[in-house]
Design a protein around this motif. Structure first.
Motif, PDB file in Angstrom:
ATOM      1  N   GLY A  80       0.801  -1.222   0.000  1.00 18.28           N
ATOM      2  CA  GLY A  80       0.000   0.000   0.000  1.00 18.28           C
ATOM      3  C   GLY A  80       0.832   1.270   0.000  1.00 18.28           C
ATOM      4  N   GLY A  81       2.144   1.140   0.166  1.00 19.22           N
ATOM      5  CA  GLY A  81       3.022   2.305   0.154  1.00 19.22           C
ATOM      6  C   GLY A  81       3.248   2.815  -1.266  1.00 19.22           C
ATOM      7  N   ILE A  82       3.985   3.890  -1.354  1.00 17.00           N
ATOM      8  CA  ILE A  82       4.269   4.495  -2.651  1.00 17.00           C
ATOM      9  C   ILE A  82       5.723   4.222  -3.020  1.00 17.00           C
ATOM     10  CG2 ILE A  82       4.409   6.651  -3.933  1.00 17.00           C
ATOM     11  CD1 ILE A  82       2.165   7.687  -2.136  1.00 17.00           C
ATOM     12  N   GLY A  83       5.921   3.744  -4.226  1.00 25.94           N
ATOM     13  CA  GLY A  83       7.255   3.469  -4.723  1.00 25.94           C
ATOM     14  C   GLY A  83       7.602   4.426  -5.846  1.00 25.94           C
ATOM     15  N   GLY A  84       8.579   4.058  -6.622  1.00 24.86           N
ATOM     16  CA  GLY A  84       9.004   4.887  -7.745  1.00 24.86           C
ATOM     17  C   GLY A  84       9.600   4.024  -8.836  1.00 24.86           C
ATOM     18  N   LEU A  85      10.278   4.663  -9.747  1.00 22.91           N
ATOM     19  CA  LEU A  85      10.964   3.976 -10.835  1.00 22.91           C
ATOM     20  C   LEU A  85      12.439   4.333 -10.784  1.00 22.91           C
ATOM     21  CD1 LEU A  85       8.468   4.708 -13.746  1.00 22.91           C
ATOM     22  CD2 LEU A  85       8.730   2.555 -12.509  1.00 22.91           C
ATOM     23  N   GLU A  86      13.305   3.354 -11.080  1.00 19.67           N
ATOM     24  CA  GLU A  86      14.729   3.624 -11.151  1.00 19.67           C
ATOM     25  C   GLU A  86      15.274   2.997 -12.420  1.00 19.67           C
ATOM     26  OE1 GLU A  86      16.360   2.126  -7.531  1.00 19.67           O
ATOM     27  OE2 GLU A  86      15.638   0.104  -7.882  1.00 19.67           O
ATOM     28  N   CYS A  87      16.270   3.661 -12.982  1.00 19.32           N
ATOM     29  CA  CYS A  87      16.881   3.221 -14.233  1.00 19.32           C
ATOM     30  C   CYS A  87      17.904   2.128 -13.905  1.00 19.32           C
ATOM     31  CB  CYS A  87      17.550   4.414 -14.921  1.00 19.32           C
ATOM     32  SG  CYS A  87      18.214   4.030 -16.549  1.00 19.32           S
ATOM     33  N   MET A  88      17.616   0.893 -14.357  1.00 25.32           N
ATOM     34  CA  MET A  88      18.459  -0.245 -14.015  1.00 25.32           C
ATOM     35  C   MET A  88      19.020  -0.902 -15.273  1.00 25.32           C
ATOM     36  SD  MET A  88      18.336  -0.140 -10.754  1.00 25.32           S
ATOM     37  CE  MET A  88      18.978  -1.686 -10.146  1.00 25.32           C
ATOM     38  N   GLN A  89      20.165  -1.573 -15.104  1.00 28.95           N
ATOM     39  CA  GLN A  89      20.851  -2.219 -16.219  1.00 28.95           C
ATOM     40  C   GLN A  89      20.463  -3.685 -16.320  1.00 28.95           C
ATOM     41  OE1 GLN A  89      25.068  -1.816 -16.093  1.00 28.95           O
ATOM     42  NE2 GLN A  89      25.409  -3.217 -17.777  1.00 28.95           N
ATOM     43  N   PHE A  90      20.218  -4.123 -17.542  1.00 29.11           N
ATOM     44  CA  PHE A  90      20.021  -5.521 -17.870  1.00 29.11           C
ATOM     45  C   PHE A  90      21.157  -5.884 -18.820  1.00 29.11           C
ATOM     46  CE2 PHE A  90      16.099  -3.844 -16.374  1.00 29.11           C
ATOM     47  CZ  PHE A  90      15.526  -4.858 -15.637  1.00 29.11           C
ATOM     48  N   ASP A  91      21.257  -7.112 -19.292  1.00 29.85           N
ATOM     49  CA  ASP A  91      22.402  -7.532 -20.107  1.00 29.85           C
ATOM     50  C   ASP A  91      22.790  -6.523 -21.175  1.00 29.85           C
ATOM     51  OD1 ASP A  91      23.255  -9.794 -18.894  1.00 29.85           O
ATOM     52  OD2 ASP A  91      22.260 -11.185 -20.241  1.00 29.85           O
ATOM     53  N   SER A  92      21.869  -6.186 -22.063  1.00 27.86           N
ATOM     54  CA  SER A  92      22.242  -5.336 -23.192  1.00 27.86           C
ATOM     55  C   SER A  92      21.429  -4.048 -23.266  1.00 27.86           C
ATOM     56  CB  SER A  92      22.075  -6.117 -24.495  1.00 27.86           C
ATOM     57  OG  SER A  92      20.719  -6.464 -24.678  1.00 27.86           O
ATOM     58  N   ARG A  93      20.765  -3.701 -22.176  1.00 27.32           N
ATOM     59  CA  ARG A  93      19.926  -2.505 -22.211  1.00 27.32           C
ATOM     60  C   ARG A  93      19.717  -1.971 -20.804  1.00 27.32           C
ATOM     61  NH1 ARG A  93      15.112  -4.222 -20.133  1.00 27.32           N
ATOM     62  NH2 ARG A  93      14.718  -6.425 -20.311  1.00 27.32           N
ATOM     63  N   CYS A  94      19.239  -0.746 -20.749  1.00 24.09           N
ATOM     64  CA  CYS A  94      18.792  -0.156 -19.498  1.00 24.09           C
ATOM     65  C   CYS A  94      17.285   0.051 -19.621  1.00 24.09           C
ATOM     66  CB  CYS A  94      19.471   1.191 -19.243  1.00 24.09           C
ATOM     67  SG  CYS A  94      21.237   1.019 -18.894  1.00 24.09           S
ATOM     68  N   ASP A  95      16.576  -0.075 -18.507  1.00 24.85           N
ATOM     69  CA  ASP A  95      15.127   0.086 -18.544  1.00 24.85           C
ATOM     70  C   ASP A  95      14.651   0.520 -17.160  1.00 24.85           C
ATOM     71  OD1 ASP A  95      12.569   0.110 -19.558  1.00 24.85           O
ATOM     72  OD2 ASP A  95      12.522  -2.032 -20.022  1.00 24.85           O
ATOM     73  N   TRP A  96      13.449   1.115 -17.130  1.00 26.53           N
ATOM     74  CA  TRP A  96      12.864   1.557 -15.871  1.00 26.53           C
ATOM     75  C   TRP A  96      12.327   0.353 -15.115  1.00 26.53           C
ATOM     76  CZ3 TRP A  96      14.126   6.122 -14.312  1.00 26.53           C
ATOM     77  CH2 TRP A  96      14.458   7.095 -15.245  1.00 26.53           C
ATOM     78  N   GLN A  97      12.602   0.333 -13.813  1.00 24.14           N
ATOM     79  CA  GLN A  97      12.157  -0.751 -12.946  1.00 24.14           C
ATOM     80  C   GLN A  97      11.508  -0.179 -11.700  1.00 24.14           C
ATOM     81  OE1 GLN A  97      14.690  -4.378 -12.134  1.00 24.14           O
ATOM     82  NE2 GLN A  97      14.992  -3.262 -10.214  1.00 24.14           N
ATOM     83  N   ARG A  98      10.430  -0.798 -11.258  1.00 19.55           N
ATOM     84  CA  ARG A  98       9.747  -0.385 -10.025  1.00 19.55           C
ATOM     85  C   ARG A  98      10.702  -0.538  -8.834  1.00 19.55           C
ATOM     86  NH1 ARG A  98       3.965  -1.192  -9.738  1.00 19.55           N
ATOM     87  NH2 ARG A  98       4.363  -2.031  -7.659  1.00 19.55           N
ATOM     88  N   THR A  99      10.564   0.316  -7.835  1.00 19.03           N
ATOM     89  CA  THR A  99      11.402   0.222  -6.646  1.00 19.03           C
ATOM     90  C   THR A  99      10.804  -0.716  -5.605  1.00 19.03           C
ATOM     91  OG1 THR A  99      10.347   2.164  -5.686  1.00 19.03           O
ATOM     92  CG2 THR A  99      12.399   2.526  -6.944  1.00 19.03           C
ATOM     93  N   CYS A 100       9.596  -1.202  -5.836  1.00 21.16           N
ATOM     94  CA  CYS A 100       8.976  -2.150  -4.915  1.00 21.16           C
ATOM     95  C   CYS A 100       8.075  -3.079  -5.706  1.00 21.16           C
ATOM     96  CB  CYS A 100       8.161  -1.421  -3.851  1.00 21.16           C
ATOM     97  SG  CYS A 100       6.771  -0.479  -4.535  1.00 21.16           S
ATOM     98  N   ASP A 101       7.729  -4.193  -5.092  1.00 21.27           N
ATOM     99  CA  ASP A 101       6.799  -5.138  -5.747  1.00 21.27           C
ATOM    100  C   ASP A 101       5.404  -4.918  -5.246  1.00 21.27           C
ATOM    101  OD1 ASP A 101       8.570  -6.447  -7.412  1.00 21.27           O
ATOM    102  OD2 ASP A 101       9.230  -7.779  -5.807  1.00 21.27           O
TER     103      ASP A 101
END
Length: 174
Positions: free
Chosen positions: A153-174
């Motif tokens: 129920g809390g509020i999260g955000g997005l962070e720019c994270m690295q994957f093998d060959s790309r960067c993409d936005w990822q949630r800071t919580c599940d």
């Protein structure tokens, strides 16, 4: 309220900067560095299909979905035209995490009918969260302006994270 949030964010940035500056010179007590995550994508499975029945998702499919095809289970682009929610009892026993391929996480099931087909379980499997920040935050492109609500129920955000060959936005919580 805003001042408290500002101070919190300021201290979080300061802590992150301090951690970043020490992690380059001192990788930690065990020398562990975060590693980019595999280039996995979210995939879905429509019962009775599983990762074992379909094998590896082809790279050419943007939104891979393993579905019963005329002869057997196979990969197709997740291009459902319509979806109708069904009662769980119409789908039978719900699949569990064994449906998902290794290296992905089970996110849950939905009992429904796609494109007027009989009701069936649709299982979502997603890649694990990345643990490596993107070296160039602009590599993710413009940050989406969306609200992120966490499972607690809390509020999260997005962070720019690295994957093998790309960067993409990822949630800071599940």
């Amino acid at each position: 309220m805003r001042r408290g949030l500002f101070l919190f964010l300021l201290s979080a940035v300061g802590l992150a900067s301090a951690c970043e500056s020490t992690s380059k010179t001192n990788p930690g007590p065990q020398g562990i560095h975060p590693q980019p995550q595999p280039n996995r994508r979210p995939v879905t499975f429509t019962a009775p299909c599983t990762a074992t029945a379909c094998g590896e998702a082809p790279e050419a499919i943007a939104s891979p979905s393993c579905k019963p095809l005329p002869a057997d289970c196979g990969w197709t682009d997740n291009s459902s035209v319509s979806f109708r929610q069904c009662a769980d009892s119409e789908c039978g026993v719900a699949p569990t995490s064994e449906v998902c391929p290794s290296g992905t996480l089970f996110r849950g099931n939905t009992c429904g009918s796609e494109n007027e087909a009989p009701c069936a379980w649709n299982t979502a499997c997603v890649p694990p969260p990345s643990t490596t920040p993107c070296p160039a935050p602009e590599g993710c492109g413009p940050k989406p302006e969306i609200g992120v609500i966490c499972q607690d129920g809390g509020i999260g955000g997005l962070e720019c994270m690295q994957f093998d060959s790309r960067c993409d936005w990822q949630r800071t919580c599940d």
